[in-house]
Scaffold this motif. Structure first.
Motif, PDB file in Angstrom:
ATOM      1  N   GLY A 182       7.704   8.873  -0.858  1.00 43.63           N
ATOM      2  CA  GLY A 182       6.771   8.853  -1.979  1.00 43.63           C
ATOM      3  C   GLY A 182       6.387   7.469  -2.428  1.00 43.63           C
ATOM      4  N   ILE A 183       7.313   6.515  -2.350  1.00 42.61           N
ATOM      5  CA  ILE A 183       7.017   5.150  -2.789  1.00 42.61           C
ATOM      6  C   ILE A 183       6.106   4.450  -1.791  1.00 42.61           C
ATOM      7  N   VAL A 184       6.397   4.583  -0.515  1.00 46.77           N
ATOM      8  CA  VAL A 184       5.563   3.955   0.518  1.00 46.77           C
ATOM      9  C   VAL A 184       4.146   4.521   0.460  1.00 46.77           C
ATOM     10  N   ARG A 187       2.263   3.072  -2.517  1.00 44.01           N
ATOM     11  CA  ARG A 187       1.972   1.639  -2.501  1.00 44.01           C
ATOM     12  C   ARG A 187       1.115   1.192  -1.333  1.00 44.01           C
ATOM     13  N   ARG A 188       1.213   1.878  -0.191  1.00 42.96           N
ATOM     14  CA  ARG A 188       0.578   1.362   1.011  1.00 42.96           C
ATOM     15  C   ARG A 188      -0.468   2.282   1.622  1.00 42.96           C
ATOM     16  N   SER A 189      -0.761   3.383   0.988  1.00 43.09           N
ATOM     17  CA  SER A 189      -1.616   4.379   1.631  1.00 43.09           C
ATOM     18  C   SER A 189      -3.085   4.144   1.320  1.00 43.09           C
ATOM     19  N   ASN A 190      -3.912   4.919   2.043  1.00 42.99           N
ATOM     20  CA  ASN A 190      -5.339   4.971   1.766  1.00 42.99           C
ATOM     21  C   ASN A 190      -5.751   6.432   1.652  1.00 42.99           C
ATOM     22  N   ILE A 214       8.036   9.633  -7.921  1.00 46.27           N
ATOM     23  CA  ILE A 214       6.943   8.698  -7.691  1.00 46.27           C
ATOM     24  C   ILE A 214       5.773   9.398  -7.011  1.00 46.27           C
ATOM     25  N   PHE A 215       6.094  10.292  -6.088  1.00 47.59           N
ATOM     26  CA  PHE A 215       5.065  11.033  -5.352  1.00 47.59           C
ATOM     27  C   PHE A 215       4.157  11.815  -6.296  1.00 47.59           C
ATOM     28  N   VAL A 216       4.741  12.526  -7.262  1.00 44.60           N
ATOM     29  CA  VAL A 216       3.924  13.368  -8.145  1.00 44.60           C
ATOM     30  C   VAL A 216       3.098  12.527  -9.116  1.00 44.60           C
ATOM     31  N   MET A 250      11.791  -4.327   0.600  1.00 52.22           N
ATOM     32  CA  MET A 250      11.373  -3.381   1.627  1.00 52.22           C
ATOM     33  C   MET A 250       9.875  -3.155   1.605  1.00 52.22           C
ATOM     34  N   PHE A 251       9.212  -3.577   0.538  1.00 52.15           N
ATOM     35  CA  PHE A 251       7.777  -3.370   0.443  1.00 52.15           C
ATOM     36  C   PHE A 251       6.989  -4.614   0.807  1.00 52.15           C
TER      37      PHE A 251
END
Length: 261
Positions: A182-184, A187-190, A214-216, A250-251
């Motif tokens: 959920g965090i990745v 933060r990094r998606s499109n 975080i996902f929701v 990690m990010f």
């Protein structure tokens, strides 16, 4: 033959107590499949009987015994089977019945629990909470192997930061386990990545979301949409907080060389 789960609390332990109960079961033509301690002072049994009346007679007789107190006689649930198999009960949140708690030294029980969930057919949304390096992803992968299912990272940091925006045709299988961090994803998606997640949500398959809180926050989904929430801690007093996670290196692209598919 019908399977039953019986659990009793020992009121006064004495030599031969288990033998007496076993003899009683034998006289009633009830077979013992498995027996184990499931908690301090408690013992659980998986039983086989041909008629429900046999179990009613058993319950009536055991109710007269002063040495034990029968707490459960019912058709076995998943938690009952795992309790007998591992010798301990899975901790369940008293207020939120779909939240289950595990500690780091219970990884075997956790993997077994998730594997049984993964074997079930149809849509299932599982959230996994936990601090970094507690064993979340590794447990999901191990459970997928135990369930004889293929796992696919939709977003992850297990090896390198992975954010996928499409799958190849044979990856859209309902027999696959789809893993989302959920965090990745946040933060990094499109938009293509979120579109892929929406497609997977409509698939009759198991989806596992790490960091569901975080996902929701970044999707139209809510915690009510989850069928199970699993919490994994190093110890029972550990607080699961996202402040530490948010500051993790990690990010950083320089650390992991993030890439898209």
């Amino acid at each position: 033959m019908k399977e039953w789960y019986m659990e009793y609390e020992i009121q006064r332990n004495r030599p031969g107590l288990l033998g007496d109960i076993s003899s009683l079961l034998g006289m009633l033509s009830i077979n013992i499949v498995t027996i184990n301690g499931v908690d301090e002072g408690r013992r659980g049994m998986l039983l086989l009987s041909r008629e429900d009346s046999q179990m009613k007679r058993l319950a009536s007789i055991l109710d007269t015994m002063e040495t034990i107190h029968v707490t459960k006689i019912r058709e076995p649930k998943l938690r009952d089977r795992l309790a007998v198999r591992h010798g301990r009960y899975i901790q369940r949140d008293a207020d939120d019945k779909k939240t289950f708690r595990f500690e780091r030294d219970e990884l075997g029980l956790l993997v077994d629990f998730m594997a049984e969930l993964f074997k079930q057919e149809g849509h299932k949304l599982v959230g996994v909470r936990g601090m970094p390096r507690v064993g979340k992803t590794e447990s999901v992968v191990a459970a997928s192997v135990c369930a004889n299912k293929r796992w696919l990272f939709v977003s992850s940091t297990l090896l390198k930061q992975t954010v996928r925006s499409q799958l190849i045709e044979d990856e859209y299988s309902e027999q696959n386990i789809f893993l989302v961090d959920g965090i990745v994803s946040a933060r990094r998606s499109n938009e293509k990545h979120w579109q892929l997640i929406r497609e997977l949500m409509r698939l009759e398959a198991v989806k596992v979301i790490e960091h569901p809180d975080i996902f929701v926050q970044h999707t139209e989904y809510t915690l009510e949409d989850f069928d199970y929430i699993i919490e994994l801690r190093h110890d029972p007093n550990e607080e699961i907080t996202y402040e530490v996670v948010s500051n993790e290196t990690m990010f950083s692209d320089s650390d992991f060389g993030g890439f898209d598919f």
